[in-house]
Design a protein around this motif. Structure first.
Motif, PDB file in Angstrom:
ATOM      1  N   TYR A 262      43.438  36.183  45.261  1.00  8.42           N
ATOM      2  CA  TYR A 262      42.108  36.703  45.580  1.00  8.42           C
ATOM      3  C   TYR A 262      41.188  36.380  44.404  1.00  8.42           C
ATOM      4  O   TYR A 262      41.447  36.814  43.276  1.00  8.42           O
ATOM      5  CB  TYR A 262      42.146  38.213  45.807  1.00  8.42           C
ATOM      6  N   TYR A 264      37.407  36.755  42.781  1.00 12.02           N
ATOM      7  CA  TYR A 264      36.181  37.548  42.929  1.00 12.02           C
ATOM      8  C   TYR A 264      35.097  37.013  42.002  1.00 12.02           C
ATOM      9  O   TYR A 264      35.383  36.444  40.946  1.00 12.02           O
ATOM     10  CB  TYR A 264      36.438  39.037  42.700  1.00 12.02           C
ATOM     11  N   VAL A 281      36.173  37.146  47.360  1.00 14.05           N
ATOM     12  CA  VAL A 281      35.431  38.405  47.353  1.00 14.05           C
ATOM     13  C   VAL A 281      34.210  38.197  46.465  1.00 14.05           C
ATOM     14  O   VAL A 281      34.352  37.840  45.298  1.00 14.05           O
ATOM     15  CB  VAL A 281      36.299  39.567  46.786  1.00 14.05           C
ATOM     16  N   SER A 299      33.896  40.151  51.817  1.00  9.21           N
ATOM     17  CA  SER A 299      35.306  39.955  51.502  1.00  9.21           C
ATOM     18  C   SER A 299      36.100  39.755  52.788  1.00  9.21           C
ATOM     19  O   SER A 299      35.551  39.864  53.890  1.00  9.21           O
ATOM     20  CB  SER A 299      35.845  41.188  50.764  1.00  9.21           C
ATOM     21  N   THR A 324      38.889  44.920  45.235  1.00  4.42           N
ATOM     22  CA  THR A 324      39.911  44.014  45.767  1.00  4.42           C
ATOM     23  C   THR A 324      41.300  44.626  45.634  1.00  4.42           C
ATOM     24  O   THR A 324      42.099  44.602  46.578  1.00  4.42           O
ATOM     25  CB  THR A 324      39.849  42.661  45.037  1.00  4.42           C
TER      26      THR A 324
END
Length: 506
Positions: A262, A264, A281, A299, A324
Motif C-alpha cells: 500500500y 500513500y 491511498v 483509497s 491505511t
C-alpha cells in the motif's frame, strides 16, 4: 536490560535451540536472560556481544547467579572445559536471541496482530494514533514505543523506543489472550541489533527517512539498510509505504514478492510507482481553516473525509499511514475516518499551548520532539502560516550523539525562524559549550542567535519577551520528563513549563 518475568514457563533446551544449535540435552530451563545481573536460578544465559560489552565476560557471574546453560556466538574463542555448565554455540547469536526468547514464551506475538512502524520521524504519532483508534473502535490494543509500553490507556514509560528482546517477548506473553493488536515503533537500532527477532509482524509502516543516528550507523546507507530489514521479514503480510519520501519509492521496488503493498501520498501519482499491483491511498484535497484541516482521501476502501487539528504537512502523511493501517485491520473506512477526526494528538508532538483568556497577550507555545534536521525543518515550515508575528525556535542538540547534524539544524533554524534561541537539550557527558559551538557553525548571522544554556531560563525569557502574535517552538525533547546532564537525570518537562506559562502560574 530486564530478565523474563516469571510466569511459570519452562522449556527444554532442545525445544529452544532446535535448528539453531546441535543440542543433545533434554535439560529444562525456567527462564531466559541476556543480562547476567538479571539471571535467576534455572535460567538459560545468552552471552552475546553487545554494542559496548561482551556477554562472554559475564558467564561466571551468570553461573554464580544460577544459570544452568549458556549460549555463545559460534566464533567465540573460549575454553569450554573451564565452564561448569553446558555451553552451546549459535551463529550470529545477537540476531537469533529473540527467536529463542519467543519460543520460551510460546511465540506470543503470533496470538495477536502486530503492526510495526519505522522511519526517522512520525513513528510515535502513527503508532499512538493507530492504537488509540483501535481502542476507540472496541479493539483491545497495546502500544510499544517512545512514549511507553502497555495496553492503550495504561501505558507505562520506557527508556528505549524498542525494548530488548527479553522485555519485548515478556510483554507479548503478558498480553496474550487479552490484547487483539499491538502497534510498536521499530527503531533502526532495534533492527540492527536483532531486538525484534521472533516477533510475528502482520504489517509494517515506513514513514520517511532522513539523517539521524549516524553516530551509530556511520553511513546513511547503513541506516537505510537497517530500516529496510523490517520489510524483509518472511512473516510480513502488508507493507504501508510513504512515497512522498524518496526512499519510500525505492523501498517499494525492493519489497519481496507476495507482500500486499500500500503506497500513500499527499502529492505523488500512482504512475510514479514503478511496481505493479500496488494499492494507492492519496489525499485528493486539503483544505486548511486556521487550526483545522479537512482531508479528502481516496483509497481502495472508497472516499472519506477527515477533519484534524494536527498541524503540518507531515501530520497529513501520518494520518494517511494510520488510516491505511487501520483499514487493513478490517475496520470500516467510515468508522476509521470518524475516529481519526477525534484524535487530538500525542503528548509532545506538535502540541500547542495557548492562553484560554482571549484578552491575554500571550504568544502561542508549541512543544515538539523534533531533534533531527528534517524534523526541525518540517515543524518550522508547518508553523509559519500560523504566525502573524515572529517565529522563535528554541532548541539544542543531544550530547554524545551524531555531531554532524548540529550545524545543519543551526542552519535550518536560522533560515526558517526569525529568532534562534540555542539551549541545552540532553548534554549528557559533553560540554554544553562544545555542543553550542557545533550548532553555531551552521548559523551565518550570529546576531540572530541567543545562547541560554539553562533550558528553563531560555523558555521563560523568550516567552516573557514575545508578543501575543508570536509563535514559539520548543524543539527536541517533546514528551520527556527528565534532562540528562552528565550521568544524572534531572526532572524537567517542556510540556509542564509551557502549560504553566500559558496558564499564568509560572
Amino acid at each position: 536490560m530486564m530478565t523474563a518475568e516469571k510466569l511459570n514457563y519452562s522449556k527444554s533446551l532442545d525445544e529452544l535451540l532446535s535448528g539453531l544449535a546441535n543440542v543433545k540435552s533434554s535439560m529444562v530451563v525456567t527462564g531466559v536472560a541476556i543480562d547476567s545481573r538479571q539471571v535467576r536460578s534455572g535460567d538459560l544465559f545468552m552471552a552475546y556481544r553487545g554494542t559496548e560489552v561482551n556477554g562472554v565476560d559475564y558467564i561466571d557471574h551468570a553461573i554464580q547467579a544460577g544459570a544452568v546453560a549458556i549460549v555463545i556466538d559460534e566464533d567465540e574463542k573460549i575454553d569450554l572445559q573451564l565452564i561448569s555448565v553446558d555451553v552451546f554455540k549459535i551463529d550470529n547469536l545477537r540476531k537469533q536471541a529473540g527467536i529463542i526468547i519467543s519460543r520460551f514464551y510460546d511465540e506470543p506475538s503470533k496470538q495477536m496482530e502486530v503492526i510495526g512502524v519505522t522511519g526517522t520521524n512520525g513513528k510515535t504519532t502513527v503508532s499512538y494514533m493507530v492504537a488509540q483508534v483501535l481502542f476507540m473502535l472496541g479493539k483491545k490494543s497495546a502500544v510499544v514505543g517512545t512514549i511507553g509500553n502497555g495496553p492503550f490507556g495504561k501505558v507505562e514509560s520506557a527508556n528505549t523506543t524498542t525494548p530488548d528482546p527479553v522485555k519485548l517477548h515478556s510483554l507479548f506473553s503478558s498480553w496474550a489472550g487479552d490484547i487483539d493488536s499491538v502497534v510498536m515503533e521499530v527503531s533502526s537500532h532495534a533492527l540492527d541489533q536483532g531486538r525484534v527477532a521472533g516477533v510475528e509482524f502482520n504489517s509494517a509502516v515506513f514513514t520517511n527517512l532522513s539523517r539521524d543516528h549516524l553516530d551509530y550507523h556511520k553511513t546513511f546507507e547503513d541506516y537505510a539498510d537497517a530500516k529496510s530489514q523490517l520489510f524483509r521479514l518472511s512473516c510480513l503480510k502488508h507493507a504501508i509505504v510513504n512515497i512522498d519520501d524518496y526512499y519510500g519509492l525505492k523501498l517499494i521496488d525492493l519489497l519481496p514478492i507476495g507482500i500486499n503493498i500500500y503506497a500513500y501520498s499527499t502529492k505523488a501519482k500512482q504512475e510514479d510507482i514503478n511496481r505493479k499491483n500496488v494499492s494507492f491511498v492519496f489525499c485528493e484535497k486539503i483544505e486548511v481553516d486556521h487550526l483545522k484541516t479537512k482531508l479528502t482521501i481516496q483509497s481502495p476502501w472508497g472516499q472519506v473525509t477527515i477533519t484534524t487539528g494536527l498541524l503540518g504537512q507531515f501530520n497529513i502523511e501520518n494520518i494517511l499511514a494510520a488510516y491505511t493501517s487501520l483499514c487493513i485491520s478490517d475496520l470500516s473506512a467510515e468508522q476509521v475516518a470518524e475516529a481519526l477526526s477525534k484524535f487530538n494528538g500525542v503528548p509532545g508532538r506538535m502540541e500547542y499551548f495557548s492562553s484560554q483568556n482571549d484578552s491575554n497577550s500571550k504568544p502561542l507555545l508549541i512543544v515538539d520532539y523534533a531533534h533531527t534536521p528534517d524534523a526541525l525543518e518540517k515543524v518550522l515550515t508547518a508553523l509559519r502560516p500560523y504566525c502573524k508575528g515572529k517565529l522563535f525556535c528554541i532548541f539544542g542538540c543531544g550530547g554524545d550523539r551524531d555531531t554532524g547534524k548540529r550545524s545543519q539544524m543551526g542552519a535550518i533554524a536560522e533560515a526558517l525562524s526569525d529568532q534562534v534561541v540555542i539551549t541545552n537539550d540532553n548534554p549528557r557527558t559533553e560540554t554544553e559549550e562544545k555542543i553550542v559551538e557545533d550548532i553555531l557553525v551552521g548559523i551565518k548571522d550570529k546576531s540572530k542567535a541567543t545562547i541560554k544554556y539553562d533550558r528553563s531560563d531560555a523558555i521563560i525569557n523568550t516567552f516573557l519577551n514575545a508578543d501575543k502574535n508570536d509563535v514559539i517552538l520548543i524543539a527536541g525533547k517533546g514528551h520527556e520528563t527528565t534532562q540528562q546532564v552528565g550521568t544524572m537525570l534531572l526532572p524537567f518537562s517542556d510540556r509542564e513549563l509551557a502549560r504553566r506559562l500559558t496558564e499564568g502560574d509560572s
